[in-house]
Design a protein around this motif. Structure first.
Motif, PDB file in Angstrom:
ATOM      1  N   LEU A 159       0.828  -1.207   0.000  1.00 65.35           N
ATOM      2  CA  LEU A 159       0.000   0.000   0.000  1.00 65.35           C
ATOM      3  C   LEU A 159       0.864   1.259   0.000  1.00 65.35           C
ATOM      4  O   LEU A 159       0.581   2.216  -0.731  1.00 65.35           O
ATOM      5  CB  LEU A 159      -0.941  -0.005   1.207  1.00 65.35           C
ATOM      6  CG  LEU A 159      -2.021  -1.082   1.188  1.00 65.35           C
ATOM      7  CD1 LEU A 159      -2.708  -1.164   2.544  1.00 65.35           C
ATOM      8  CD2 LEU A 159      -3.025  -0.821   0.089  1.00 65.35           C
ATOM      9  N   ASN A 160       1.923   1.258   0.788  1.00 63.47           N
ATOM     10  CA  ASN A 160       2.822   2.412   0.841  1.00 63.47           C
ATOM     11  C   ASN A 160       3.576   2.600  -0.474  1.00 63.47           C
ATOM     12  O   ASN A 160       3.913   3.724  -0.836  1.00 63.47           O
ATOM     13  CB  ASN A 160       3.821   2.272   1.993  1.00 63.47           C
ATOM     14  CG  ASN A 160       3.148   2.401   3.348  1.00 63.47           C
ATOM     15  OD1 ASN A 160       2.060   2.955   3.477  1.00 63.47           O
ATOM     16  ND2 ASN A 160       3.794   1.873   4.371  1.00 63.47           N
ATOM     17  N   ALA A 161       3.836   1.508  -1.185  1.00 65.56           N
ATOM     18  CA  ALA A 161       4.546   1.579  -2.461  1.00 65.56           C
ATOM     19  C   ALA A 161       3.654   2.087  -3.587  1.00 65.56           C
ATOM     20  O   ALA A 161       4.167   2.462  -4.646  1.00 65.56           O
ATOM     21  CB  ALA A 161       5.108   0.203  -2.826  1.00 65.56           C
ATOM     22  N   ASN A 162       2.339   2.103  -3.372  1.00 67.91           N
ATOM     23  CA  ASN A 162       1.393   2.505  -4.417  1.00 67.91           C
ATOM     24  C   ASN A 162       0.448   3.602  -3.938  1.00 67.91           C
ATOM     25  O   ASN A 162      -0.774   3.434  -3.959  1.00 67.91           O
ATOM     26  CB  ASN A 162       0.583   1.277  -4.864  1.00 67.91           C
ATOM     27  CG  ASN A 162       1.449   0.251  -5.531  1.00 67.91           C
ATOM     28  OD1 ASN A 162       1.878   0.435  -6.657  1.00 67.91           O
ATOM     29  ND2 ASN A 162       1.732  -0.833  -4.822  1.00 67.91           N
ATOM     30  N   PRO A 163       0.958   4.757  -3.545  1.00 66.92           N
ATOM     31  CA  PRO A 163       0.095   5.804  -2.992  1.00 66.92           C
ATOM     32  C   PRO A 163      -0.881   6.405  -4.005  1.00 66.92           C
ATOM     33  O   PRO A 163      -1.972   6.829  -3.626  1.00 66.92           O
ATOM     34  CB  PRO A 163       1.074   6.853  -2.473  1.00 66.92           C
ATOM     35  CG  PRO A 163       2.313   6.643  -3.272  1.00 66.92           C
ATOM     36  CD  PRO A 163       2.359   5.164  -3.565  1.00 66.92           C
ATOM     37  N   THR A 164      -0.517   6.413  -5.277  1.00 68.25           N
ATOM     38  CA  THR A 164      -1.440   6.976  -6.265  1.00 68.25           C
ATOM     39  C   THR A 164      -2.585   6.010  -6.572  1.00 68.25           C
ATOM     40  O   THR A 164      -3.681   6.444  -6.905  1.00 68.25           O
ATOM     41  CB  THR A 164      -0.709   7.337  -7.576  1.00 68.25           C
ATOM     42  OG1 THR A 164      -0.036   6.171  -8.065  1.00 68.25           O
ATOM     43  CG2 THR A 164       0.296   8.448  -7.343  1.00 68.25           C
ATOM     44  N   LEU A 165      -2.323   4.725  -6.460  1.00 68.87           N
ATOM     45  CA  LEU A 165      -3.358   3.727  -6.702  1.00 68.87           C
ATOM     46  C   LEU A 165      -4.338   3.641  -5.539  1.00 68.87           C
ATOM     47  O   LEU A 165      -5.521   3.370  -5.727  1.00 68.87           O
ATOM     48  CB  LEU A 165      -2.714   2.352  -6.944  1.00 68.87           C
ATOM     49  CG  LEU A 165      -3.598   1.226  -7.434  1.00 68.87           C
ATOM     50  CD1 LEU A 165      -4.296   1.595  -8.746  1.00 68.87           C
ATOM     51  CD2 LEU A 165      -2.769  -0.032  -7.631  1.00 68.87           C
ATOM     52  N   PHE A 166      -3.846   3.886  -4.324  1.00 73.63           N
ATOM     53  CA  PHE A 166      -4.676   3.800  -3.123  1.00 73.63           C
ATOM     54  C   PHE A 166      -4.610   5.110  -2.341  1.00 73.63           C
ATOM     55  O   PHE A 166      -4.052   5.171  -1.241  1.00 73.63           O
ATOM     56  CB  PHE A 166      -4.210   2.632  -2.237  1.00 73.63           C
ATOM     57  CG  PHE A 166      -4.137   1.325  -2.952  1.00 73.63           C
ATOM     58  CD1 PHE A 166      -5.293   0.667  -3.366  1.00 73.63           C
ATOM     59  CD2 PHE A 166      -2.916   0.737  -3.233  1.00 73.63           C
ATOM     60  CE1 PHE A 166      -5.225  -0.540  -4.037  1.00 73.63           C
ATOM     61  CE2 PHE A 166      -2.835  -0.473  -3.896  1.00 73.63           C
ATOM     62  CZ  PHE A 166      -4.003  -1.112  -4.298  1.00 73.63           C
ATOM     63  N   PRO A 167      -5.210   6.174  -2.883  1.00 74.24           N
ATOM     64  CA  PRO A 167      -5.113   7.482  -2.210  1.00 74.24           C
ATOM     65  C   PRO A 167      -5.792   7.498  -0.844  1.00 74.24           C
ATOM     66  O   PRO A 167      -5.373   8.239   0.041  1.00 74.24           O
ATOM     67  CB  PRO A 167      -5.795   8.443  -3.183  1.00 74.24           C
ATOM     68  CG  PRO A 167      -6.667   7.586  -4.028  1.00 74.24           C
ATOM     69  CD  PRO A 167      -5.982   6.249  -4.110  1.00 74.24           C
ATOM     70  N   ASN A 168      -6.815   6.691  -0.662  1.00 73.88           N
ATOM     71  CA  ASN A 168      -7.473   6.671   0.646  1.00 73.88           C
ATOM     72  C   ASN A 168      -6.630   5.956   1.692  1.00 73.88           C
ATOM     73  O   ASN A 168      -6.845   6.140   2.887  1.00 73.88           O
ATOM     74  CB  ASN A 168      -8.866   6.057   0.567  1.00 73.88           C
ATOM     75  CG  ASN A 168      -9.862   7.028  -0.020  1.00 73.88           C
ATOM     76  OD1 ASN A 168      -9.828   8.214   0.282  1.00 73.88           O
ATOM     77  ND2 ASN A 168     -10.742   6.547  -0.871  1.00 73.88           N
ATOM     78  N   TRP A 169      -5.671   5.143   1.265  1.00 73.90           N
ATOM     79  CA  TRP A 169      -4.724   4.581   2.224  1.00 73.90           C
ATOM     80  C   TRP A 169      -3.762   5.684   2.663  1.00 73.90           C
ATOM     81  O   TRP A 169      -3.501   5.866   3.842  1.00 73.90           O
ATOM     82  CB  TRP A 169      -3.945   3.411   1.632  1.00 73.90           C
ATOM     83  CG  TRP A 169      -2.789   3.019   2.490  1.00 73.90           C
ATOM     84  CD1 TRP A 169      -1.468   3.242   2.259  1.00 73.90           C
ATOM     85  CD2 TRP A 169      -2.858   2.392   3.773  1.00 73.90           C
ATOM     86  NE1 TRP A 169      -0.705   2.779   3.299  1.00 73.90           N
ATOM     87  CE2 TRP A 169      -1.544   2.246   4.251  1.00 73.90           C
ATOM     88  CE3 TRP A 169      -3.902   1.938   4.566  1.00 73.90           C
ATOM     89  CZ2 TRP A 169      -1.243   1.670   5.474  1.00 73.90           C
ATOM     90  CZ3 TRP A 169      -3.610   1.350   5.790  1.00 73.90           C
ATOM     91  CH2 TRP A 169      -2.292   1.229   6.233  1.00 73.90           C
TER      92      TRP A 169
END
Length: 174
Positions: A142-152
């Motif tokens: 999740l931390n590696a993909n901040p644009t994919l999971f903005p709510n994370w």
């Protein structure tokens, strides 16, 4: 209840026997999802995951995938596997209990006897430890993909700890 896993899907992750009693298993799935998974993901991201469970971009988050984070290759097992661990930690403690109009009873098999309660607690604790290990890698994904999971990324409780004014105690009885 918007369940992320069905009893049949749980069966692919955990040995819960051949005969599935959906009346007993579904409430345990619901409990694992709304108590453990929601607490782990934080409210904002948990409801984002529910809303996007059929979104193709979220499929690797559910089923697992390889990813690179700070030049290291990882494999995360996915939220389905994590939820199955949470489910199993609750399942082993509840499955042999029947609730009747006369009170709770323990199911006795024709060729066996119930497992010792302390052994079941140990298995439950092991499942929670496994879930914790899985979660560490999923969190890296999740931390590696901040644009994919903005709510994370914007999740109030998705960080390492809550802000000082919002910290809460969590008691767990095993």
């Amino acid at each position: 209840m918007n369940k992320l896993l069905t009893p049949e899907q749980i069966q692919t992750f955990k040995d819960i026997g051949e005969k599935i009693d959906a009346k007993k298993i579904n409430p345990i799935i619901e409990q694992a999802q709304t108590v453990e998974l929601k607490t782990t993901l934080g409210d904002r991201f948990y409801f984002d995951v529910l809303a996007n469970k059929d979104n193709a971009d979220y499929a690797p988050l559910f089923s697992g995938c390889s990813f690179t984070y700070f030049d290291i290759n990882y494999y995360q097992d996915g939220l389905n596997s994590l939820l199955a661990d949470y489910f199993m930690s609750k399942y082993v403690l509840q499955i042999n209990t029947n609730f009747t109009p006369f009170g709770a009873t323990i199911k006795l098999g024709a060729n066996g006897e119930p497992a010792d309660r302390n052994s079941l607690k140990d298995i439950s604790t092991q499942q929670l430890q496994l879930a914790g290990s899985r979660w560490e890698i999923i969190r890296l994904y999740l931390n590696a993909n901040p644009t994919l999971f903005p709510n994370w990324k914007n999740n109030i409780y998705g960080s390492e700890s809550a802000p000082a004014g919002d910290r809460t105690f969590r008691f767990r009885k095993i």
